[in-house]
Design a protein around this motif. Structure first.
Motif, PDB file in Angstrom:
ATOM      1  N   ASP A   1      -0.850  20.902   7.660  1.00  0.00           N
ATOM      2  CA  ASP A   1      -0.998  21.830   6.531  1.00  0.00           C
ATOM      3  C   ASP A   1      -1.956  21.320   5.462  1.00  0.00           C
ATOM      4  O   ASP A   1      -2.088  21.945   4.407  1.00  0.00           O
ATOM      5  N   GLY A   2      -2.612  20.191   5.697  1.00  0.00           N
ATOM      6  CA  GLY A   2      -3.579  19.675   4.731  1.00  0.00           C
ATOM      7  C   GLY A   2      -3.015  18.694   3.731  1.00  0.00           C
ATOM      8  O   GLY A   2      -3.626  18.478   2.675  1.00  0.00           O
ATOM      9  N   CYS A   3      -1.848  18.115   4.011  1.00  0.00           N
ATOM     10  CA  CYS A   3      -1.241  17.097   3.139  1.00  0.00           C
ATOM     11  C   CYS A   3      -1.047  17.594   1.710  1.00  0.00           C
ATOM     12  O   CYS A   3      -1.610  17.042   0.753  1.00  0.00           O
ATOM     13  N   PRO A   4      -0.276  18.666   1.491  1.00  0.00           N
ATOM     14  CA  PRO A   4      -0.022  19.113   0.115  1.00  0.00           C
ATOM     15  C   PRO A   4       0.809  18.078  -0.631  1.00  0.00           C
ATOM     16  O   PRO A   4       1.613  17.352  -0.021  1.00  0.00           O
ATOM     17  N   PRO A   5       0.662  17.959  -1.929  1.00  0.00           N
ATOM     18  CA  PRO A   5       1.386  16.921  -2.683  1.00  0.00           C
ATOM     19  C   PRO A   5       2.889  17.181  -2.709  1.00  0.00           C
ATOM     20  O   PRO A   5       3.340  18.328  -2.793  1.00  0.00           O
ATOM     21  N   PHE A   6       3.654  16.098  -2.637  1.00  0.00           N
ATOM     22  CA  PHE A   6       5.106  16.185  -2.709  1.00  0.00           C
ATOM     23  C   PHE A   6       5.598  16.164  -4.153  1.00  0.00           C
ATOM     24  O   PHE A   6       6.632  16.752  -4.471  1.00  0.00           O
ATOM     25  N   GLU A   7       4.879  15.452  -4.997  1.00  0.00           N
ATOM     26  CA  GLU A   7       5.358  15.247  -6.357  1.00  0.00           C
ATOM     27  C   GLU A   7       5.310  16.540  -7.151  1.00  0.00           C
ATOM     28  O   GLU A   7       4.373  17.323  -7.041  1.00  0.00           O
TER      29      GLU A   7
ATOM     30  N   LEU B   1       0.825  -1.203   0.000  1.00  0.00           N
ATOM     31  CA  LEU B   1       0.000   0.000   0.000  1.00  0.00           C
ATOM     32  C   LEU B   1       0.863   1.258   0.000  1.00  0.00           C
ATOM     33  O   LEU B   1       0.518   2.260  -0.645  1.00  0.00           O
ATOM     34  N   ALA B   2       1.969   1.218   0.758  1.00  0.00           N
ATOM     35  CA  ALA B   2       2.848   2.382   0.810  1.00  0.00           C
ATOM     36  C   ALA B   2       3.473   2.684  -0.545  1.00  0.00           C
ATOM     37  O   ALA B   2       3.689   3.859  -0.890  1.00  0.00           O
ATOM     38  N   HIS B   3       3.777   1.641  -1.334  1.00  0.00           N
ATOM     39  CA  HIS B   3       4.350   1.851  -2.663  1.00  0.00           C
ATOM     40  C   HIS B   3       3.288   2.084  -3.731  1.00  0.00           C
ATOM     41  O   HIS B   3       3.532   2.793  -4.709  1.00  0.00           O
ATOM     42  N   PHE B   4       2.132   1.494  -3.558  1.00  0.00           N
ATOM     43  CA  PHE B   4       1.090   1.592  -4.579  1.00  0.00           C
ATOM     44  C   PHE B   4       0.447   2.979  -4.583  1.00  0.00           C
ATOM     45  O   PHE B   4       0.208   3.558  -5.651  1.00  0.00           O
ATOM     46  N   PHE B   5       0.180   3.523  -3.393  1.00  0.00           N
ATOM     47  CA  PHE B   5      -0.434   4.841  -3.299  1.00  0.00           C
ATOM     48  C   PHE B   5       0.657   5.909  -3.242  1.00  0.00           C
ATOM     49  O   PHE B   5       1.738   5.670  -2.682  1.00  0.00           O
ATOM     50  N   PRO B   6       0.399   7.080  -3.809  1.00  0.00           N
ATOM     51  CA  PRO B   6       1.405   8.156  -3.743  1.00  0.00           C
ATOM     52  C   PRO B   6       1.614   8.625  -2.313  1.00  0.00           C
ATOM     53  O   PRO B   6       0.781   8.402  -1.431  1.00  0.00           O
ATOM     54  N   LEU B   7       2.723   9.295  -2.100  1.00  0.00           N
ATOM     55  CA  LEU B   7       3.085   9.717  -0.752  1.00  0.00           C
ATOM     56  C   LEU B   7       2.095  10.727  -0.186  1.00  0.00           C
ATOM     57  O   LEU B   7       1.887  10.803   1.022  1.00  0.00           O
TER      58      LEU B   7
ATOM     59  N   GLU C   1      12.776  13.644  14.278  1.00  0.00           N
ATOM     60  CA  GLU C   1      12.769  14.870  13.478  1.00  0.00           C
ATOM     61  C   GLU C   1      11.924  14.684  12.217  1.00  0.00           C
ATOM     62  O   GLU C   1      11.144  15.577  11.837  1.00  0.00           O
ATOM     63  N   ARG C   2      12.034  13.541  11.582  1.00  0.00           N
ATOM     64  CA  ARG C   2      11.198  13.251  10.414  1.00  0.00           C
ATOM     65  C   ARG C   2       9.724  13.159  10.809  1.00  0.00           C
ATOM     66  O   ARG C   2       8.837  13.565  10.050  1.00  0.00           O
ATOM     67  N   GLU C   3       9.470  12.632  11.985  1.00  0.00           N
ATOM     68  CA  GLU C   3       8.088  12.534  12.449  1.00  0.00           C
ATOM     69  C   GLU C   3       7.486  13.917  12.671  1.00  0.00           C
ATOM     70  O   GLU C   3       6.304  14.151  12.377  1.00  0.00           O
ATOM     71  N   ARG C   4       8.282  14.858  13.195  1.00  0.00           N
ATOM     72  CA  ARG C   4       7.781  16.227  13.371  1.00  0.00           C
ATOM     73  C   ARG C   4       7.456  16.865  12.024  1.00  0.00           C
ATOM     74  O   ARG C   4       6.442  17.569  11.888  1.00  0.00           O
ATOM     75  N   ASN C   5       8.299  16.638  11.027  1.00  0.00           N
ATOM     76  CA  ASN C   5       7.993  17.147   9.685  1.00  0.00           C
ATOM     77  C   ASN C   5       6.722  16.505   9.125  1.00  0.00           C
ATOM     78  O   ASN C   5       5.928  17.160   8.441  1.00  0.00           O
ATOM     79  N   TRP C   6       6.533  15.245   9.424  1.00  0.00           N
ATOM     80  CA  TRP C   6       5.333  14.541   8.976  1.00  0.00           C
ATOM     81  C   TRP C   6       4.081  15.141   9.626  1.00  0.00           C
ATOM     82  O   TRP C   6       3.031  15.290   8.991  1.00  0.00           O
ATOM     83  N   VAL C   7       4.202  15.489  10.917  1.00  0.00           N
ATOM     84  CA  VAL C   7       3.070  16.106  11.629  1.00  0.00           C
ATOM     85  C   VAL C   7       2.744  17.459  11.020  1.00  0.00           C
ATOM     86  O   VAL C   7       1.572  17.799  10.805  1.00  0.00           O
TER      87      VAL C   7
END
Length: 608
Positions: A367-373, A172-178, A356-362
């Motif tokens: 912020d509404g999950c803006p797209p990374f791509e 699921l992590a690879h199939f769906f976009p980040l 630190e990565r978890e804080r960035n994830w939070v």
């Protein structure tokens, strides 16, 4: 259905016969693409065929994905069910049929299979991940695939099928976009059903501190539900007391390097369990286990990191006293991690990096999950495939280089008189005058008066060439500055000047001032000359009365005659006196004239 039974038994790639089989079975209106009703009919046929194949495999006692395998020329052929799935996947990929059909068949297959067979089915899904993830297929079947995987996770045991559950989650992590929001815990909900059961009564024949045992395992209640500590002073005080006791025990019983090296962490990872055993008999061994201590200390850091997480409301933020206690406890936990062998410092750095990565994830979730791509920038290539060389200019850009060439070709361009010529005021305002003509039918939004630069330049030209038109700006705006000869008759009447009462009074004052000036000049003239002039003027006065203009002209003629030196001295003294007296009388008459003028105007209004 018989046509598809024959098709799955044929050898060769699906592109050789898949579309032909569909055309023979459905006979579609279009040769290469099915309409909605035809797609539904084909889906029903395929689902029925799949159900028959699964039933036949179960009766034969074979695995679903191996049913129908035969050996041809020393090589084993593909099973009938995978063959059917490959044919449908090809048709969906080429958009001959509806894209979500393959996902529906996979969901039906997992529902009809046992858990042992589901692992083989999921292996087929993993092998086709790249094709299933294409945009034309993903948009049609992503929700069906998510539902299929969630149903598998519900059927699997979290304790016995850990590896299979991990495969599904990784897929699921690879199939769906980040940036897919369906896979993100937006609200930050915790799994409070994960309860840790431990002994509450002291067993017989135990030699450990049972109070410490109960305190240590009671921390799991707070670790699985960190929000319960906020706005609950009683719980927070109880948690800090228990944590202080545990940290004090860890500090009092440090682990040596020999004890740390005695436990091979790689072997522990191979036999890792999701929960530790809570028997009181194991308490002494667990205290000597470095991985157990790290497990508890990392849970503390995760809890503290959540309490300090940004973006919460004021009610959810910890108080100042809680912040101080969090800071003190966090420093103690990090120090204990450094002291825990083996490689305590490296382990602590890894944990800090993960947090630190978890804080960035939070922050990303808040912020509404803006797209990374981001879409890659396509670089334009020349027809032969080589990159186009960027043009170089001698002076930096095209405009400056062209200007330099013009200077060489036209040496007198800078000295040309027409280069700095100012346009005539009538020529400049002509476009605006055409806009004001209603018969032209020009819409208001396209008028030149909306162009600020055009209006600003026009006002500067009018101030230099047409002061009369420039003075109309205060009363009529920018349209009043346009010369009247450019306007049509019906528009010109609106902007023509009309004398007001104030203008009339000004003219009257100018007439009285002229008459007063004439009297002052007469006083300044010598008596002898005045007598001669009066003598010459009497015959003319008897013939016709002298108007004001004639009197002024006579005085001017008298002033042009050359006087004697004695007359000059006398004239200068008399002129000074006369000017002072005349100025006083002029002021008096001017005020009287203004009052008389106003009174006359009022009398005329009354008479009217």
């Amino acid at each position: 259905m018989d046509l598809f039974r024959q098709a799955i038994l044929r050898q060769g790639p699906p592109e050789e016969f898949a579309l032909l089989t569909v055309q023979e079975a459905i006979k579609p209106q279009k040769q290469t693409k099915l309409v909605q009703d035809e797609n539904q009919l084909l889906e029903n046929i395929l689902r029925s065929l799949l159900q028959e194949l699964v039933a036949a495999a179960v009766q034969s006692g074979q695995k679903l994905m191996k049913y129908g395998v035969s050996i041809v020329d020393g090589e084993s052929s593909q099973g009938q069910i995978p063959r059917l799935l490959d044919i449908v996947l090809y048709l969906c990929e080429k958009e001959h049929v509806e894209g979500g059909m393959i996902f529906q068949l996979l969901e039906d297959l997992t529902e009809m299979s046992t858990m042992r067979n589901c692992e083989d089915v999921f292996g087929y899904i993993e092998s086709k991940q790249d094709i299933l993830g294409k945009p034309e297929l993903f948009a049609r079947g992503k929700l069906v695939m998510l539902r299929t995987c969630n149903q598998l996770l519900r059927r699997l045991s979290k304790a016995n099928d850990v590896v299979f559950c991990g495969r599904i989650i990784m897929f699921l992590a690879h199939f769906f976009p980040l940036s897919e929001r369906s896979a993100v815990n937006i609200k930050g909900v915790f799994n409070t059903s994960n309860e840790t059961k431990y002994e509450t009564e002291v067993p017989d024949g135990i030699s450990i501190d049972f109070n410490f045992y109960r305190t240590l395992w009671s921390l799991q209640e707070y670790f699985c539900n960190p929000p319960s500590l906020i706005n609950a002073p009683g719980k927070w005080h109880k948690f800090t007391s228990s944590l202080t006791l545990v940290l004090n025990t860890f500090e009092a019983q440090p682990l040596s390097d020999e004890e740390g090296n005695a436990h091979n962490l790689e072997d522990d990872a191979a036999t890792f369990n999701i929960k530790y055993l809570t028997s009181s008999k194991l308490m002494g061994l667990e205290l000597k286990d470095p991985s157990f201590r790290r497990h508890v200390l990392v849970q503390c850091l995760i809890l503290f990191d959540y309490l300090k997480a940004p973006g919460k409301s004021e009610k959810e933020l910890p108080s100042e006293a809680m912040k101080e206690e969090i800071k003190t406890s966090e420093e103690r936990a990090k120090k204990l991690l450094e002291m825990t062998p083996p490689k305590g410092i490296d382990f602590l750095r890894s944990i800090e990096h993960i947090l630190e990565r978890e804080r960035n994830w939070v922050w990303w979730k808040r912020d509404g999950c803006p797209p990374f791509e981001k879409q890659p920038v396509e670089k334009k290539l020349v027809q032969d495939g080589t990159k186009k060389r960027r043009t170089r200019w001698s002076l930096g850009n095209k405009e400056l280089s062209q200007l330099w060439k013009w200077a060489d070709q036209y040496s007198g361009a800078l000295t040309d008189a027409e280069r700095v010529a100012t346009p005539a005021i009538t020529k400049y305002w002509k476009p605006l005058a055409e806009d004001m003509d209603e018969s032209a039918g020009i819409e208001a939004e396209y008028h030149h008066k909306n162009n600020r630069v055009y209006c600003w330049k026009g006002l500067r030209f009018s101030a230099r060439q047409d002061l009369e038109g420039f003075s109309r700006f205060t009363e009529h705006g920018i349209e009043g500055v346009v010369p009247l000869e450019l306007l049509p008759n019906e528009v010109r009447a609106k902007y023509q000047a009309k004398p007001s009462e104030r203008t009339k009074r000004t003219k009257k004052e100018d007439t009285k001032n002229s008459a007063q000036q004439a009297e002052e000049n007469q006083i300044a003239t010598p008596p002898s000359e005045m007598d001669n002039e009066v003598g010459r003027a009497d015959p003319e006065a008897s013939a016709a009365p002298m108007d004001t203009d004639a009197g002024i002209a006579t005085v001017n003629i008298c002033q042009e005659e050359t006087p004697t030196p004695e007359d000059n001295q006398k004239q200068s003294s008399d002129t000074d006196v006369a000017q002072e007296a005349g100025q006083i009388e002029a002021d008096t008459e001017a005020e009287t004239g203004m009052i008389d003028g106003e009174t006359d105007a009022e009398d005329l209004d009354t008479a009217g």
